[in-house]
Design a protein around this motif. Structure first.
Motif, PDB file in Angstrom:
ATOM      1  N   LYS A  28      29.499  34.264  59.682  1.00  0.00           N
ATOM      2  CA  LYS A  28      29.347  32.875  60.118  1.00  0.00           C
ATOM      3  C   LYS A  28      27.888  32.442  59.924  1.00  0.00           C
ATOM      4  O   LYS A  28      27.601  31.339  59.451  1.00  0.00           O
ATOM      5  CB  LYS A  28      29.745  32.779  61.594  1.00  0.00           C
ATOM      6  CG  LYS A  28      29.633  31.400  62.173  1.00  0.00           C
ATOM      7  CD  LYS A  28      30.160  31.340  63.600  1.00  0.00           C
ATOM      8  CE  LYS A  28      30.148  29.912  64.128  1.00  0.00           C
ATOM      9  NZ  LYS A  28      30.699  29.783  65.473  1.00  0.00           N
ATOM     10  N   LEU A  74      26.285  29.339  57.781  1.00  0.00           N
ATOM     11  CA  LEU A  74      25.533  28.289  58.472  1.00  0.00           C
ATOM     12  C   LEU A  74      24.078  28.199  58.043  1.00  0.00           C
ATOM     13  O   LEU A  74      23.469  27.141  58.152  1.00  0.00           O
ATOM     14  CB  LEU A  74      25.631  28.493  59.987  1.00  0.00           C
ATOM     15  CG  LEU A  74      26.993  28.099  60.565  1.00  0.00           C
ATOM     16  CD1 LEU A  74      27.041  28.364  62.053  1.00  0.00           C
ATOM     17  CD2 LEU A  74      27.299  26.626  60.284  1.00  0.00           C
ATOM     18  N   HIS A  92      23.926  25.725  55.285  1.00  0.00           N
ATOM     19  CA  HIS A  92      24.353  24.436  55.843  1.00  0.00           C
ATOM     20  C   HIS A  92      23.179  23.779  56.592  1.00  0.00           C
ATOM     21  O   HIS A  92      22.886  22.594  56.407  1.00  0.00           O
ATOM     22  CB  HIS A  92      25.538  24.671  56.800  1.00  0.00           C
ATOM     23  CG  HIS A  92      26.135  23.418  57.357  1.00  0.00           C
ATOM     24  ND1 HIS A  92      27.457  23.082  57.200  1.00  0.00           N
ATOM     25  CD2 HIS A  92      25.590  22.395  58.076  1.00  0.00           C
ATOM     26  CE1 HIS A  92      27.696  21.920  57.766  1.00  0.00           C
ATOM     27  NE2 HIS A  92      26.580  21.494  58.324  1.00  0.00           N
ATOM     28  N   MET A 133      31.525  25.488  54.228  1.00  0.00           N
ATOM     29  CA  MET A 133      32.869  25.451  54.821  1.00  0.00           C
ATOM     30  C   MET A 133      33.425  24.025  54.752  1.00  0.00           C
ATOM     31  O   MET A 133      32.745  23.075  55.144  1.00  0.00           O
ATOM     32  CB  MET A 133      32.791  25.869  56.284  1.00  0.00           C
ATOM     33  CG  MET A 133      32.847  27.350  56.487  1.00  0.00           C
ATOM     34  SD  MET A 133      34.480  27.998  56.055  1.00  0.00           S
ATOM     35  CE  MET A 133      34.050  29.117  54.767  1.00  0.00           C
ATOM     36  N   GLY A 146      26.148  21.179  61.576  1.00  0.00           N
ATOM     37  CA  GLY A 146      26.680  22.549  61.493  1.00  0.00           C
ATOM     38  C   GLY A 146      26.779  23.185  62.863  1.00  0.00           C
ATOM     39  O   GLY A 146      27.132  24.354  62.988  1.00  0.00           O
ATOM     40  N   TRP A 171      31.790  24.269  64.375  1.00  0.00           N
ATOM     41  CA  TRP A 171      32.590  24.857  63.287  1.00  0.00           C
ATOM     42  C   TRP A 171      34.045  24.474  63.532  1.00  0.00           C
ATOM     43  O   TRP A 171      34.586  24.690  64.612  1.00  0.00           O
ATOM     44  CB  TRP A 171      32.397  26.370  63.338  1.00  0.00           C
ATOM     45  CG  TRP A 171      33.102  27.138  62.277  1.00  0.00           C
ATOM     46  CD1 TRP A 171      34.446  27.254  62.106  1.00  0.00           C
ATOM     47  CD2 TRP A 171      32.504  27.942  61.243  1.00  0.00           C
ATOM     48  NE1 TRP A 171      34.728  28.060  61.035  1.00  0.00           N
ATOM     49  CE2 TRP A 171      33.565  28.509  60.493  1.00  0.00           C
ATOM     50  CE3 TRP A 171      31.188  28.241  60.883  1.00  0.00           C
ATOM     51  CZ2 TRP A 171      33.346  29.349  59.413  1.00  0.00           C
ATOM     52  CZ3 TRP A 171      30.970  29.090  59.810  1.00  0.00           C
ATOM     53  CH2 TRP A 171      32.030  29.630  59.079  1.00  0.00           C
ATOM     54  N   HIS A 182      35.999  31.886  64.173  1.00  0.00           N
ATOM     55  CA  HIS A 182      34.637  31.363  64.377  1.00  0.00           C
ATOM     56  C   HIS A 182      34.648  29.944  64.941  1.00  0.00           C
ATOM     57  O   HIS A 182      33.597  29.389  65.254  1.00  0.00           O
ATOM     58  CB  HIS A 182      33.885  31.269  63.040  1.00  0.00           C
ATOM     59  CG  HIS A 182      33.702  32.595  62.358  1.00  0.00           C
ATOM     60  ND1 HIS A 182      33.353  33.730  63.029  1.00  0.00           N
ATOM     61  CD2 HIS A 182      33.796  32.935  61.041  1.00  0.00           C
ATOM     62  CE1 HIS A 182      33.268  34.733  62.157  1.00  0.00           C
ATOM     63  NE2 HIS A 182      33.528  34.278  60.959  1.00  0.00           N
ATOM     64  N   ALA A 183      35.829  29.324  65.003  1.00  0.00           N
ATOM     65  CA  ALA A 183      35.869  27.868  65.217  1.00  0.00           C
ATOM     66  C   ALA A 183      35.546  27.452  66.648  1.00  0.00           C
ATOM     67  O   ALA A 183      35.984  28.077  67.608  1.00  0.00           O
ATOM     68  CB  ALA A 183      37.236  27.328  64.817  1.00  0.00           C
TER      69      ALA A 183
END
Ligand code: FAD
Length: 402
Positions: A40, A44, A47, A90, A120, A123, A170-171
């Motif tokens: 993750k 990121l 991002h 993503m 970011g 997620w 990861h959300a």
């Protein structure tokens, strides 16, 4: 659309090139080339660099944080990031739920959710598919019942199961299609909800893929309480959001720029001398396969440019995005097939390394080590985002008028 770069475009390309050179996180260097599984934090880190620069959402309208680039500049941007082997961003926030929110959301919803997508900090995952509702998505059964809470506010109680939910582990938030009316035609009883993945009643369970990776999940929802103000668009109008989002998703899946990089990688492998002293490129059959791939990729590139040009003149991606999805994913799969062919016997799915640990000294040239897992992983591309068979049905109906 004029495909010759103007002096301004060349200057823009140079600016992009030096920005990537100076700002791409050093910790990510080589990770894509070596096919490493990304964390993750890996996703990121790039991002966040782009968010800081204001270049995170080139496709968004400027009033919501887009860059205002022309279609040529956007093309240059995707070319340059692929050329630099930059980590793919993503899509769930930036290319999927973000456009749905700024198109169908209320001013309050835009203010609440868009900044976290751009920065970011939040997620997202996509809760569309269910067992029994993949190609036939409108058949979905996850149920949302509306009720008035003790506080006098309106809520939904959500129960059901989603599957194949990419990166849900990861959300922070998910966008879900749920059934709010079972008495009408299937498409007319669906709503689009934004759900905090930390809500009580949500369970995320891993599904391990053929390539050995934890990329997809099952998501269970048991009496999950969702405030009504987290619904986008009107109740029972979720299918409109769903279709709009899928067209955006499919355009992005084409992945032309990264396939170009993939072809370059295959050519480099084919140029290298094999154990017997001859390069694979000397083999006319292999050479022909590379040439055919390049021809198809060029044709796809021009189709994508046409779609981009249409978008910049105000036309959203329509059913043509199905063409991009089919051709783009077939090419991505062919690249992994050629890599496996080039690796020969070193491309076996599992080789026990020798030395201290199992994989301490993997056998064969470096490029061969991840060819089998990558080959297996990429089988997914003709299934996700709506299978390629379903895309052919869409083209027959919406583009060819059959
Ligand atoms: C790696 C991966 C990641 C995914 N990520 C997500 C995600 O994040 N969120 C999400 O919601 N979903 C996700 N999906 C789900 C994906 O959208 C579905 O798998 C896809 O829509 C196909 O549905 P299904 O798996 O139920 O297959 P089915 O619909 O059961 O189809 C089985 C086969 O029958 C064919 N078929 C079905 N109907 C027809 C027809 N009418 N005409 C011709 N052929 C037909 C299909 O093409 C397929 O080959 C993901 C899938 C994969 C593999």
């Amino acid at each position: 659309m004029d495909l010759n770069f103007s002096a301004e475009d060349v200057a823009f390309r140079d600016e992009v090139r030096s920005f990537i050179k100076d700002s791409y996180p050093a910790s990510l260097n080589g990770k894509i080339d070596e096919g490493e599984e990304l964390s993750k934090e890996d996703f990121l880190s790039w991002h966040k660099v782009l968010a800081k620069k204001g270049w995170i959402a080139p496709a968004w309208p400027t009033q919501y944080g887009g860059t205002g680039w022309t279609s040529v500049q956007r093309y240059i941007w995707s070319e340059e990031t692929a050329r630099a082997d930059a980590v793919r961003l993503m899509p769930f926030g930036l290319s999927m739920v973000g456009p749905v929110i700024y198109t169908f959301g209320t001013p309050e919803q835009k203010e609440r959710f868009l900044p976290g997508i751009l920065s970011g900090d939040v997620w997202w995952c996509q809760g569309y598919s269910e067992p029994g509702a993949g190609s036939d998505l409108a058949n979905l059964r996850t149920k949302a019942e509306r009720f008035t809470g003790d506080d006098g506010k309106e809520y939904y109680r959500v129960n059901g199961q989603k599957t194949w939910t990419t990166m849900a582990q990861h959300a922070d938030w998910g966008f879900f299609l749920v059934r709010t009316d079972a008495t009408v035609k299937a498409q007319e009883g669906i709503s689009f909800l934004l759900i905090d993945m930390k809500s009580p009643g949500i369970t995320v369970r891993p599904i391990i893929t053929l390539g050995g990776e934890h990329e997809v999940n099952e998501v269970w929802l048991e009496d999950v309480i969702v405030p009504v103000d987290q619904r986008i668009h009107e109740e029972n109008k979720g299918w409109t959001c769903a279709k709009f989002l899928l067209a955006h998703e499919r355009t992005g899946i084409a992945g032309v720029a990264s396939s170009k990089r993939g072809v370059e990688r295959i050519k480099n492998i084919a140029r290298a001398e094999l154990d017997e002293g001859e390069a694979l490129l000397a083999n006319p059959f292999f050479k022909r396969k590379i040439a055919e791939l390049e021809v198809d990729l060029s044709a796809l590139e021009f189709t994508e440019l046409r779609t981009l040009a249409g978008e910049s003149s105000g036309k959203g991606p329509g059913p043509e995005s199905s063409l991009l999805k089919i051709k783009g994913t077939e090419i991505q799969q062919r690249i992994t097939e050629l890599a496996l062919e080039a690796a020969g016997h070193y491309g076996a799915p599992y080789y026990r390394g020798f030395g201290e640990g199992d994989n301490e000294h993997p056998i064969g040239p470096d490029y061969s080590h991840r060819t089998a897992p990558t080959y297996f992983n990429m089988r997914k591309t003709s299934i996700y985002g709506g299978s390629n068979e379903i895309q052919r049905n869409i083209i027959a109906k919406m583009v060819l008028g059959l």
